[in-house]
Design a protein around this motif. Structure first.
Motif, PDB file in Angstrom:
ATOM      1  N   VAL A   1       0.831  -1.197   0.000  1.00  0.00           N
ATOM      2  CA  VAL A   1       0.000   0.000   0.000  1.00  0.00           C
ATOM      3  C   VAL A   1       0.871   1.255   0.000  1.00  0.00           C
ATOM      4  CG1 VAL A   1      -1.621   1.342   1.400  1.00  0.00           C
ATOM      5  CG2 VAL A   1      -2.029  -1.097   1.031  1.00  0.00           C
ATOM      6  N   ARG A   2       1.974   1.247   0.767  1.00  0.00           N
ATOM      7  CA  ARG A   2       2.846   2.424   0.847  1.00  0.00           C
ATOM      8  C   ARG A   2       3.379   2.854  -0.519  1.00  0.00           C
ATOM      9  NH1 ARG A   2       6.142   2.752   4.669  1.00  0.00           N
ATOM     10  NH2 ARG A   2       5.766   0.867   5.833  1.00  0.00           N
ATOM     11  N   ASP A   3       3.467   1.909  -1.474  1.00  0.00           N
ATOM     12  CA  ASP A   3       4.003   2.209  -2.799  1.00  0.00           C
ATOM     13  C   ASP A   3       3.015   2.967  -3.684  1.00  0.00           C
ATOM     14  OD1 ASP A   3       6.390   0.794  -2.190  1.00  0.00           O
ATOM     15  OD2 ASP A   3       5.397  -1.107  -2.705  1.00  0.00           O
ATOM     16  N   VAL A   4       1.733   2.933  -3.354  1.00  0.00           N
ATOM     17  CA  VAL A   4       0.733   3.558  -4.214  1.00  0.00           C
ATOM     18  C   VAL A   4      -0.124   4.614  -3.505  1.00  0.00           C
ATOM     19  CG1 VAL A   4       0.583   1.574  -5.759  1.00  0.00           C
ATOM     20  CG2 VAL A   4      -0.975   1.731  -3.811  1.00  0.00           C
ATOM     21  N   MET A   5      -0.023   4.695  -2.179  1.00  0.00           N
ATOM     22  CA  MET A   5      -0.891   5.610  -1.421  1.00  0.00           C
ATOM     23  C   MET A   5      -0.520   7.070  -1.651  1.00  0.00           C
ATOM     24  SD  MET A   5       0.474   5.266   2.476  1.00  0.00           S
ATOM     25  CE  MET A   5       1.856   6.264   3.045  1.00  0.00           C
ATOM     26  N   THR A   6      -1.478   7.937  -1.367  1.00  0.00           N
ATOM     27  CA  THR A   6      -1.246   9.383  -1.381  1.00  0.00           C
ATOM     28  C   THR A   6      -0.828   9.785   0.022  1.00  0.00           C
ATOM     29  OG1 THR A   6      -2.935   9.672  -3.067  1.00  0.00           O
ATOM     30  CG2 THR A   6      -2.346  11.619  -1.767  1.00  0.00           C
ATOM     31  N   ASN A   7       0.323  10.455   0.139  1.00  0.00           N
ATOM     32  CA  ASN A   7       0.837  10.837   1.453  1.00  0.00           C
ATOM     33  C   ASN A   7       0.158  12.077   2.022  1.00  0.00           C
ATOM     34  OD1 ASN A   7       2.916   8.831   1.756  1.00  0.00           O
ATOM     35  ND2 ASN A   7       4.013   9.895   0.137  1.00  0.00           N
ATOM     36  N   ARG A   8      -0.163  13.024   1.156  1.00  0.00           N
ATOM     37  CA  ARG A   8      -0.773  14.270   1.624  1.00  0.00           C
ATOM     38  C   ARG A   8      -2.284  14.111   1.573  1.00  0.00           C
ATOM     39  NH1 ARG A   8      -3.189  18.220  -0.415  1.00  0.00           N
ATOM     40  NH2 ARG A   8      -3.310  20.215   0.661  1.00  0.00           N
ATOM     41  N   VAL A   9      -2.896  14.117   2.736  1.00  0.00           N
ATOM     42  CA  VAL A   9      -4.337  13.908   2.806  1.00  0.00           C
ATOM     43  C   VAL A   9      -4.958  15.036   3.616  1.00  0.00           C
ATOM     44  CG1 VAL A   9      -6.171  12.346   3.530  1.00  0.00           C
ATOM     45  CG2 VAL A   9      -3.964  11.413   2.823  1.00  0.00           C
ATOM     46  N   ASP A  10      -5.931  15.703   3.019  1.00  0.00           N
ATOM     47  CA  ASP A  10      -6.685  16.700   3.775  1.00  0.00           C
ATOM     48  C   ASP A  10      -7.703  15.974   4.629  1.00  0.00           C
ATOM     49  OD1 ASP A  10      -5.457  19.054   2.949  1.00  0.00           O
ATOM     50  OD2 ASP A  10      -6.663  19.157   1.131  1.00  0.00           O
ATOM     51  N   TRP A  11      -7.915  16.489   5.823  1.00  0.00           N
ATOM     52  CA  TRP A  11      -8.858  15.901   6.766  1.00  0.00           C
ATOM     53  C   TRP A  11      -9.510  17.030   7.535  1.00  0.00           C
ATOM     54  CZ3 TRP A  11      -7.467  17.241  11.733  1.00  0.00           C
ATOM     55  CH2 TRP A  11      -6.131  17.636  11.907  1.00  0.00           C
ATOM     56  N   VAL A  12     -10.550  16.695   8.263  1.00  0.00           N
ATOM     57  CA  VAL A  12     -11.229  17.696   9.079  1.00  0.00           C
ATOM     58  C   VAL A  12     -11.288  17.216  10.524  1.00  0.00           C
ATOM     59  CG1 VAL A  12     -12.612  18.641   7.189  1.00  0.00           C
ATOM     60  CG2 VAL A  12     -13.533  16.766   8.584  1.00  0.00           C
ATOM     61  N   ALA A  13     -11.469  18.168  11.421  1.00  0.00           N
ATOM     62  CA  ALA A  13     -11.658  17.861  12.837  1.00  0.00           C
ATOM     63  C   ALA A  13     -13.124  17.478  13.064  1.00  0.00           C
ATOM     64  CB  ALA A  13     -11.288  19.074  13.691  1.00  0.00           C
ATOM     65  N   PRO A  14     -13.422  16.797  14.161  1.00  0.00           N
ATOM     66  CA  PRO A  14     -14.799  16.384  14.441  1.00  0.00           C
ATOM     67  C   PRO A  14     -15.803  17.541  14.506  1.00  0.00           C
ATOM     68  CG  PRO A  14     -13.282  15.201  15.872  1.00  0.00           C
ATOM     69  CD  PRO A  14     -12.484  16.244  15.151  1.00  0.00           C
ATOM     70  N   ASN A  15     -15.333  18.762  14.792  1.00  0.00           N
ATOM     71  CA  ASN A  15     -16.245  19.898  14.882  1.00  0.00           C
ATOM     72  C   ASN A  15     -16.312  20.718  13.585  1.00  0.00           C
ATOM     73  OD1 ASN A  15     -13.738  21.051  14.995  1.00  0.00           O
ATOM     74  ND2 ASN A  15     -14.176  22.376  16.743  1.00  0.00           N
ATOM     75  N   ALA A  16     -15.760  20.197  12.498  1.00  0.00           N
ATOM     76  CA  ALA A  16     -15.791  20.898  11.210  1.00  0.00           C
ATOM     77  C   ALA A  16     -17.221  21.022  10.703  1.00  0.00           C
ATOM     78  CB  ALA A  16     -14.945  20.155  10.182  1.00  0.00           C
ATOM     79  N   SER A  17     -17.506  22.135  10.041  1.00  0.00           N
ATOM     80  CA  SER A  17     -18.848  22.361   9.495  1.00  0.00           C
ATOM     81  C   SER A  17     -19.039  21.559   8.213  1.00  0.00           C
ATOM     82  CB  SER A  17     -19.048  23.848   9.202  1.00  0.00           C
ATOM     83  OG  SER A  17     -18.292  24.231   8.064  1.00  0.00           O
ATOM     84  N   VAL A  18     -20.302  21.298   7.899  1.00  0.00           N
ATOM     85  CA  VAL A  18     -20.645  20.590   6.669  1.00  0.00           C
ATOM     86  C   VAL A  18     -20.176  21.396   5.458  1.00  0.00           C
ATOM     87  CG1 VAL A  18     -22.566  19.748   5.249  1.00  0.00           C
ATOM     88  CG2 VAL A  18     -22.536  19.304   7.702  1.00  0.00           C
ATOM     89  N   VAL A  19     -20.296  22.719   5.534  1.00  0.00           N
ATOM     90  CA  VAL A  19     -19.854  23.572   4.429  1.00  0.00           C
ATOM     91  C   VAL A  19     -18.346  23.420   4.214  1.00  0.00           C
ATOM     92  CG1 VAL A  19     -19.596  25.954   3.636  1.00  0.00           C
ATOM     93  CG2 VAL A  19     -21.736  25.217   4.695  1.00  0.00           C
ATOM     94  N   GLU A  20     -17.572  23.438   5.294  1.00  0.00           N
ATOM     95  CA  GLU A  20     -16.122  23.255   5.209  1.00  0.00           C
ATOM     96  C   GLU A  20     -15.785  21.908   4.564  1.00  0.00           C
ATOM     97  OE1 GLU A  20     -12.388  22.716   8.348  1.00  0.00           O
ATOM     98  OE2 GLU A  20     -14.282  23.528   9.084  1.00  0.00           O
TER      99      GLU A  20
END
Length: 140
Positions: free
Chosen positions: A3-22
């Motif tokens: 998996v490490r050979d094909v995965m994307t390293n930079r991943v955007d994520w949100v915190a549990p309190n992130a808004s639906v719009v965000e």
């Protein structure tokens, strides 16, 4: 191949309190249909565009009233960087998902998408089969 050979390293994520719009804006800017929800880089859940439609819009809620932890799916399927890509494809097919968070020692270090599995010629058919299963809603 791992998996490490094909995965994307930079991943955007949100915190549990992130808004639906965000979350929706992040999906649009990254051209993705799912966003991991993390706290201290530990994956708590994942939100898909379908979650927004079904759990917010179809449920008659307002986008202002919902945050990530309200609509995230916390029944996560993850892989480790050392797992074989065939295992990742099997999990995607089995659970009908297109993206798997890659977790190492409890922390998210990347994400592997169905399209990532098709980078090697040998995996094209397997990824295609998984996509076909996902698109048709087949269950094993």
């Amino acid at each position: 191949m791992k998996v490490r050979d094909v995965m994307t390293n930079r991943v955007d994520w949100v915190a549990p309190n992130a808004s639906v719009v965000e979350i929706a804006k992040l999906m649009k800017s990254n051209d993705v249909g799912s966003i991991p929800v993390c706290e201290d880089m530990k994956v708590e859940g994942i939100i898909t565009d379908r979650d927004i439609v079904l759990k917010v819009v179809a449920a008659g809620k307002t986008i202002e009233s919902c945050i990530a932890k309200d609509i995230m799916n916390s029944n996560l399927v993850t892989v480790t960087p050392d797992q074989d890509v065939h295992e990742a494809a099997d999990l995607m097919s089995q659970y009908q998902i297109r993206r798997l968070p890659v977790v190492d020692q409890g922390k998210m270090i990347g994400i592997v998408a169905l399209g990532d599995l098709a980078v090697e010629r040998i995996h094209v058919n397997e990824a295609g089969d998984a996509l076909s299963d996902i698109s048709q809603g087949a269950h094993h």
